[in-house]
Motif scaffolding. Structure first.
Motif, PDB file in Angstrom:
ATOM      1  N   ASN A  53      -2.343  -8.018 -12.079  1.00  0.00           N
ATOM      2  CA  ASN A  53      -3.753  -8.377 -11.862  1.00  0.00           C
ATOM      3  C   ASN A  53      -3.894  -9.587 -10.955  1.00  0.00           C
ATOM      4  O   ASN A  53      -4.800  -9.656 -10.119  1.00  0.00           O
ATOM      5  CB  ASN A  53      -4.437  -8.658 -13.205  1.00  0.00           C
TER       6      ASN A  53
ATOM      7  N   GLY B 288      -3.868  -8.600  -7.499  1.00  0.00           N
ATOM      8  CA  GLY B 288      -4.892  -7.648  -7.084  1.00  0.00           C
ATOM      9  C   GLY B 288      -4.569  -6.203  -7.407  1.00  0.00           C
ATOM     10  O   GLY B 288      -5.164  -5.290  -6.835  1.00  0.00           O
ATOM     11  N   ILE B 289      -3.620  -5.985  -8.332  1.00  0.00           N
ATOM     12  CA  ILE B 289      -3.223  -4.621  -8.703  1.00  0.00           C
ATOM     13  C   ILE B 289      -3.615  -4.338 -10.146  1.00  0.00           C
ATOM     14  O   ILE B 289      -3.300  -5.121 -11.045  1.00  0.00           O
ATOM     15  CB  ILE B 289      -1.698  -4.424  -8.544  1.00  0.00           C
ATOM     16  N   THR B 290      -4.310  -3.231 -10.364  1.00  0.00           N
ATOM     17  CA  THR B 290      -4.711  -2.852 -11.720  1.00  0.00           C
ATOM     18  C   THR B 290      -4.117  -1.492 -12.080  1.00  0.00           C
ATOM     19  O   THR B 290      -3.800  -0.682 -11.212  1.00  0.00           O
ATOM     20  CB  THR B 290      -6.245  -2.787 -11.857  1.00  0.00           C
TER      21      THR B 290
ATOM     22  N   LYS C  78       0.841  -1.209   0.000  1.00  0.00           N
ATOM     23  CA  LYS C  78       0.000   0.000   0.000  1.00  0.00           C
ATOM     24  C   LYS C  78       0.871   1.253   0.000  1.00  0.00           C
ATOM     25  O   LYS C  78       0.556   2.239  -0.674  1.00  0.00           O
ATOM     26  CB  LYS C  78      -0.933  -0.007   1.227  1.00  0.00           C
TER      27      LYS C  78
ATOM     28  N   SER D 279      -4.007   0.718  -8.707  1.00  0.00           N
ATOM     29  CA  SER D 279      -5.068   0.532  -7.708  1.00  0.00           C
ATOM     30  C   SER D 279      -4.915  -0.860  -7.108  1.00  0.00           C
ATOM     31  O   SER D 279      -4.635  -1.828  -7.831  1.00  0.00           O
ATOM     32  CB  SER D 279      -6.454   0.668  -8.355  1.00  0.00           C
ATOM     33  N   LEU D 280      -5.078  -0.941  -5.807  1.00  0.00           N
ATOM     34  CA  LEU D 280      -4.889  -2.211  -5.109  1.00  0.00           C
ATOM     35  C   LEU D 280      -6.212  -2.715  -4.537  1.00  0.00           C
ATOM     36  O   LEU D 280      -6.870  -2.016  -3.766  1.00  0.00           O
ATOM     37  CB  LEU D 280      -3.873  -2.036  -3.983  1.00  0.00           C
ATOM     38  N   ASP D 281      -6.580  -3.942  -4.919  1.00  0.00           N
ATOM     39  CA  ASP D 281      -7.760  -4.611  -4.377  1.00  0.00           C
ATOM     40  C   ASP D 281      -7.266  -5.517  -3.250  1.00  0.00           C
ATOM     41  O   ASP D 281      -6.711  -6.589  -3.502  1.00  0.00           O
ATOM     42  CB  ASP D 281      -8.443  -5.429  -5.480  1.00  0.00           C
ATOM     43  N   GLU D 282      -7.475  -5.084  -2.017  1.00  0.00           N
ATOM     44  CA  GLU D 282      -6.926  -5.819  -0.877  1.00  0.00           C
ATOM     45  C   GLU D 282      -7.515  -7.221  -0.738  1.00  0.00           C
ATOM     46  O   GLU D 282      -6.800  -8.168  -0.380  1.00  0.00           O
ATOM     47  CB  GLU D 282      -7.157  -5.022   0.410  1.00  0.00           C
ATOM     48  N   ASP D 283      -8.806  -7.372  -1.011  1.00  0.00           N
ATOM     49  CA  ASP D 283      -9.429  -8.693  -0.899  1.00  0.00           C
ATOM     50  C   ASP D 283      -8.837  -9.663  -1.917  1.00  0.00           C
ATOM     51  O   ASP D 283      -8.569 -10.835  -1.608  1.00  0.00           O
ATOM     52  CB  ASP D 283     -10.945  -8.585  -1.114  1.00  0.00           C
ATOM     53  N   LYS D 284      -8.627  -9.177  -3.136  1.00  0.00           N
ATOM     54  CA  LYS D 284      -8.046 -10.034  -4.170  1.00  0.00           C
ATOM     55  C   LYS D 284      -6.602 -10.377  -3.826  1.00  0.00           C
ATOM     56  O   LYS D 284      -6.140 -11.498  -4.068  1.00  0.00           O
ATOM     57  CB  LYS D 284      -8.112  -9.330  -5.532  1.00  0.00           C
TER      58      LYS D 284
END
Length: 243
Positions: free
Chosen positions: A163, A166-168, A123, A176-181
Motif C-alpha cells: 500500500n 501504491g499497490i493494493t 507495471k 492494482s497499481l496507483d501510479e500517482d501514489k
C-alpha cells in the motif's frame, strides 16, 4: 445408440465398449448371435468408426485443453519471474540527480530514484502476476493450485508495504497499481519492497517459479487411456513431499 434387429433393440454402443449382454423384456439376447448381427450392421453403416472417433476425441480434447492451460500458466509465470528479476536489481534504486522542467519552463534538479524506469518494470510485473493468478486459479493441477495459493497468501502478508508503494490487493487476489501514489511514495519504502532476501519481490519471485515448475511438470506427465477408454494423467507428488 441402438440398432433395431427383428424387433429386438441392440445397444451397439454398449456392446462396442463393454461387451455386455442385452435383454429384450424377459428374454436374454444371446451375445454371440446378436453381437455378430449387430456388429455386421454397424460396421457396414460406418457407425463404429464414427463412434470410436467421437469417443476418443473427447479424451484428446481434454488432453489438449490441459496442455494449453499449463502452457499459459508457464508463459505468464515465467514472464512474471523475469519482471520480478528487473525489480530486484539494487542498481535500480540508487539515487541520482534528476532534472525536470515545469510548465513555465523553469528547470529544477532533484535527487531521487529513477521512478519512471521502476514504474515501467512494476507495471509489467503486476500484469504478469495477475495473469498467473487468474490462470492458476482455473487450473485443475493440484500442485499449481497449491503453489498459487501459497503465493497469494504470502502476498497478503505484505499488504501494508504494498500500500505504501501504491499497490493494493483485490478480492480476487490480483494487484492494482496507483501510479500517482507510487510517484509520491517514499523511495526507501519502494526499495525495501523489492530488495533483500526477505522482501516481497524476492519471496514472490520464488513462489512464481514454483508455479512455473508445477505447470511444467504437468505438461511433461505421461498420459494413457485406461480400461474405460478415459484419458488419465498421473499427478506427481513433488510439492506434496515438501510440505
Amino acid at each position: 445408440m441402438a440398432l433395431n434387429i427383428g424387433g429386438s433393440t441392440y445397444n451397439y454402443m454398449n456392446s462396442f465398449f463393454n461387451g455386455r449382454s442385452q435383454s429384450n423384456g424377459s428374454k436374454n439376447v444371446n451375445d454371440s448371435i446378436y453381437s455378430s448381427i449387430g456388429d455386421l450392421g454397424v460396421v457396414k453403416s460406418g457407425a463404429y468408426k464414427k463412434l470410436a472417433q467421437k469417443y476418443y476425441a473427447n479424451g484428446a480434447n481434454t488432453k489438449a485443453a490441459k496442455e494449453n492451460a499449463s502452457k499459459e500458466i508457464k508463459s505468464n509465470s515465467n514472464a512474471a519471474v523475469a519482471s520480478a528479476s528487473k525489480l530486484l536489481d539494487k542498481n535500480l534504486y540508487e539515487s541520482k540527480s534528476i532534472k525536470s522542467v515545469d510548465e513555465s519552463g523553469k528547470e529544477t534538479e532533484t535527487t531521487d530514484i529513477d521512478r519512471s524506469r521502476i514504474l515501467d518494470s512494476l507495471k509489467d510485473f503486476v500484469k504478469n502476476y495477475n495473469a498467473t493468478v487468474k490462470d492458476a486459479g482455473e487450473s485443475d493441477n493440484t500442485n499449481v493450485l497449491k503453489s498459487a495459493s501459497r503465493m497469494v497468501s504470502q502476498t497478503r502478508i505484505y499488504t501494508g508495504n504494498l500500500n505504501r508503494a501504491g499497490i493494493t490487493i483485490g478480492s480476487d487476489n490480483t494487484l492494482s497499481l496507483d501510479e500517482d501514489k507510487f510517484k509520491n511514495a517514499n523511495a526507501s519504502d519502494i526499495k525495501s519492497l523489492f530488495t533483500g532476501s526477505v522482501s516481497f519481490g524476492k519471496n514472490t519471485q520464488e513462489k512464481l517459479y514454483q508455479i512455473y515448475s508445477a505447470a511444467d511438470t504437468n505438461t511433461a506427465q505421461s498420459a494413457v487411456y485406461n480400461a474405460n477408454a478415459q484419458y488419465s494423467v498421473s499427478t506427481g507428488s513433488m510439492f506434496d513431499s515438501m510440505f
